[in-house]
Design a protein around this motif. Sequence first.
Motif, PDB file in Angstrom:
ATOM      1  N   SER A  17       0.832  -1.216   0.000  1.00  0.00           N
ATOM      2  CA  SER A  17       0.000   0.000   0.000  1.00  0.00           C
ATOM      3  C   SER A  17       0.859   1.255   0.000  1.00  0.00           C
ATOM      4  O   SER A  17       0.553   2.224  -0.699  1.00  0.00           O
ATOM      5  N   LEU A  18       1.931   1.227   0.791  1.00  0.00           N
ATOM      6  CA  LEU A  18       2.837   2.378   0.830  1.00  0.00           C
ATOM      7  C   LEU A  18       3.515   2.577  -0.524  1.00  0.00           C
ATOM      8  O   LEU A  18       3.657   3.711  -0.995  1.00  0.00           O
ATOM      9  N   LEU A  19       3.922   1.482  -1.159  1.00  0.00           N
ATOM     10  CA  LEU A  19       4.546   1.591  -2.475  1.00  0.00           C
ATOM     11  C   LEU A  19       3.545   2.082  -3.517  1.00  0.00           C
ATOM     12  O   LEU A  19       3.896   2.883  -4.392  1.00  0.00           O
ATOM     13  N   LEU A  20       2.304   1.608  -3.427  1.00  0.00           N
ATOM     14  CA  LEU A  20       1.278   2.019  -4.390  1.00  0.00           C
ATOM     15  C   LEU A  20       0.938   3.498  -4.259  1.00  0.00           C
ATOM     16  O   LEU A  20       0.628   4.160  -5.254  1.00  0.00           O
ATOM     17  N   MET A  21       1.005   4.027  -3.047  1.00  0.00           N
ATOM     18  CA  MET A  21       0.735   5.455  -2.853  1.00  0.00           C
ATOM     19  C   MET A  21       1.694   6.301  -3.674  1.00  0.00           C
ATOM     20  O   MET A  21       1.333   7.369  -4.153  1.00  0.00           O
ATOM     21  N   GLU A  22       2.918   5.801  -3.852  1.00  0.00           N
ATOM     22  CA  GLU A  22       3.922   6.542  -4.614  1.00  0.00           C
ATOM     23  C   GLU A  22       3.537   6.684  -6.089  1.00  0.00           C
ATOM     24  O   GLU A  22       4.007   7.592  -6.764  1.00  0.00           O
ATOM     25  N   ILE A  23       2.677   5.791  -6.589  1.00  0.00           N
ATOM     26  CA  ILE A  23       2.237   5.882  -7.988  1.00  0.00           C
ATOM     27  C   ILE A  23       0.736   6.176  -8.059  1.00  0.00           C
ATOM     28  O   ILE A  23       0.091   5.907  -9.062  1.00  0.00           O
ATOM     29  N   ASP A  24       0.189   6.728  -6.954  1.00  0.00           N
ATOM     30  CA  ASP A  24      -1.193   7.201  -6.887  1.00  0.00           C
ATOM     31  C   ASP A  24      -2.226   6.091  -7.143  1.00  0.00           C
ATOM     32  O   ASP A  24      -3.206   6.289  -7.843  1.00  0.00           O
ATOM     33  N   LEU A  25      -1.987   4.907  -6.566  1.00  0.00           N
ATOM     34  CA  LEU A  25      -2.951   3.819  -6.645  1.00  0.00           C
ATOM     35  C   LEU A  25      -3.343   3.369  -5.248  1.00  0.00           C
ATOM     36  O   LEU A  25      -2.592   3.575  -4.289  1.00  0.00           O
ATOM     37  N   HIS A  26      -4.510   2.754  -5.158  1.00  0.00           N
ATOM     38  CA  HIS A  26      -4.991   2.169  -3.915  1.00  0.00           C
ATOM     39  C   HIS A  26      -4.902   0.650  -4.017  1.00  0.00           C
ATOM     40  O   HIS A  26      -4.912   0.094  -5.123  1.00  0.00           O
ATOM     41  N   GLN A  29      -6.318  -1.866  -6.910  1.00  0.00           N
ATOM     42  CA  GLN A  29      -6.206  -1.297  -8.249  1.00  0.00           C
ATOM     43  C   GLN A  29      -5.010  -1.879  -8.984  1.00  0.00           C
ATOM     44  O   GLN A  29      -5.062  -2.069 -10.202  1.00  0.00           O
ATOM     45  N   ASP A  30      -3.959  -2.201  -8.248  1.00  0.00           N
ATOM     46  CA  ASP A  30      -2.787  -2.813  -8.864  1.00  0.00           C
ATOM     47  C   ASP A  30      -3.142  -4.177  -9.458  1.00  0.00           C
ATOM     48  O   ASP A  30      -2.737  -4.504 -10.571  1.00  0.00           O
ATOM     49  N   GLN A  31      -3.929  -4.943  -8.721  1.00  0.00           N
ATOM     50  CA  GLN A  31      -4.307  -6.276  -9.194  1.00  0.00           C
ATOM     51  C   GLN A  31      -5.187  -6.192 -10.439  1.00  0.00           C
ATOM     52  O   GLN A  31      -5.032  -6.976 -11.368  1.00  0.00           O
ATOM     53  N   LEU A  32      -6.093  -5.224 -10.456  1.00  0.00           N
ATOM     54  CA  LEU A  32      -6.945  -5.062 -11.632  1.00  0.00           C
ATOM     55  C   LEU A  32      -6.107  -4.681 -12.846  1.00  0.00           C
ATOM     56  O   LEU A  32      -6.234  -5.289 -13.905  1.00  0.00           O
ATOM     57  N   LEU A  33      -5.237  -3.695 -12.696  1.00  0.00           N
ATOM     58  CA  LEU A  33      -4.401  -3.268 -13.820  1.00  0.00           C
ATOM     59  C   LEU A  33      -3.522  -4.410 -14.322  1.00  0.00           C
ATOM     60  O   LEU A  33      -3.307  -4.553 -15.527  1.00  0.00           O
ATOM     61  N   LYS A  60     -16.799  -0.253  -9.423  1.00  0.00           N
ATOM     62  CA  LYS A  60     -16.348   0.877  -8.595  1.00  0.00           C
ATOM     63  C   LYS A  60     -14.864   1.143  -8.800  1.00  0.00           C
ATOM     64  O   LYS A  60     -14.430   2.293  -8.889  1.00  0.00           O
ATOM     65  N   MET A  61     -14.087   0.076  -8.882  1.00  0.00           N
ATOM     66  CA  MET A  61     -12.652   0.242  -9.113  1.00  0.00           C
ATOM     67  C   MET A  61     -12.408   0.880 -10.473  1.00  0.00           C
ATOM     68  O   MET A  61     -11.552   1.762 -10.614  1.00  0.00           O
ATOM     69  N   LEU A  62     -13.169   0.439 -11.464  1.00  0.00           N
ATOM     70  CA  LEU A  62     -13.014   0.994 -12.808  1.00  0.00           C
ATOM     71  C   LEU A  62     -13.366   2.473 -12.849  1.00  0.00           C
ATOM     72  O   LEU A  62     -12.702   3.247 -13.539  1.00  0.00           O
ATOM     73  N   ARG A  95       0.671   0.195 -15.367  1.00  0.00           N
ATOM     74  CA  ARG A  95       0.731  -1.261 -15.220  1.00  0.00           C
ATOM     75  C   ARG A  95       2.187  -1.724 -15.160  1.00  0.00           C
ATOM     76  O   ARG A  95       2.549  -2.591 -14.363  1.00  0.00           O
ATOM     77  N   GLY A  96       3.035  -1.142 -15.980  1.00  0.00           N
ATOM     78  CA  GLY A  96       4.460  -1.464 -15.949  1.00  0.00           C
ATOM     79  C   GLY A  96       5.089  -1.100 -14.617  1.00  0.00           C
ATOM     80  O   GLY A  96       5.933  -1.839 -14.086  1.00  0.00           O
ATOM     81  N   ARG A  97       4.666   0.029 -14.066  1.00  0.00           N
ATOM     82  CA  ARG A  97       5.188   0.451 -12.758  1.00  0.00           C
ATOM     83  C   ARG A  97       4.718  -0.485 -11.653  1.00  0.00           C
ATOM     84  O   ARG A  97       5.465  -0.780 -10.717  1.00  0.00           O
ATOM     85  N   VAL A  98       3.472  -0.966 -11.769  1.00  0.00           N
ATOM     86  CA  VAL A  98       2.951  -1.941 -10.805  1.00  0.00           C
ATOM     87  C   VAL A  98       3.797  -3.213 -10.860  1.00  0.00           C
ATOM     88  O   VAL A  98       4.219  -3.737  -9.819  1.00  0.00           O
ATOM     89  N   ASN A  99       4.050  -3.705 -12.058  1.00  0.00           N
ATOM     90  CA  ASN A  99       4.864  -4.916 -12.196  1.00  0.00           C
ATOM     91  C   ASN A  99       6.252  -4.726 -11.599  1.00  0.00           C
ATOM     92  O   ASN A  99       6.788  -5.637 -10.958  1.00  0.00           O
ATOM     93  N   ALA A 100       6.831  -3.551 -11.788  1.00  0.00           N
ATOM     94  CA  ALA A 100       8.153  -3.268 -11.226  1.00  0.00           C
ATOM     95  C   ALA A 100       8.103  -3.266  -9.698  1.00  0.00           C
ATOM     96  O   ALA A 100       9.007  -3.805  -9.040  1.00  0.00           O
TER      97      ALA A 100
END
Length: 140
Positions: A17-26, A29-33, A60-62, A95-100
């Motif tokens: 969650s802390l890492l996702l905040m850095e790319i403005d995701l909750h 949302q990472d799993q969906l992307l 809702k996520m979409l 999505r690429g940033r999520v994978n990274a």
Amino acid sequence: MVQHLLSISKSTRAFLSLLLMEIDLHPGQDQLLARVEPGVPVSVSALADQLSVRPSTVSKMLDRLMEKNLVERTAHSHDARRTMVMLTPAGETVRGRVNALWEKLEGDLASAVAPGRRDDLLTALREADELLTAKLRRLR
């Protein structure tokens, strides 16, 4: 074992969650992307099934991801009742940033396990995941 799985799950999700905040995701949302392949439309119901959530949760996520211009909805080419989802160019980038992020976290976690034990651990985790996913599907 359950106590350890719950603790690992909670800590992993909190760290992620802390890492996702850095790319403005909750969280979530990472799993969906990650499940929407670039250039390949996927239905809302298929995403819900893959994420083991209800279609209304995916909707809702979409909505939130559309506000960020990361995904777009379109009607199915042969069945207008079905809603399809595609990544936008910005969504492909995120999505690429999520994978990274996931790869970094996986590397950090893997470093805590002796190399000779990683395959056995991964196999056991996959088996536990498949078992729980199957049980959840039956209950929904």
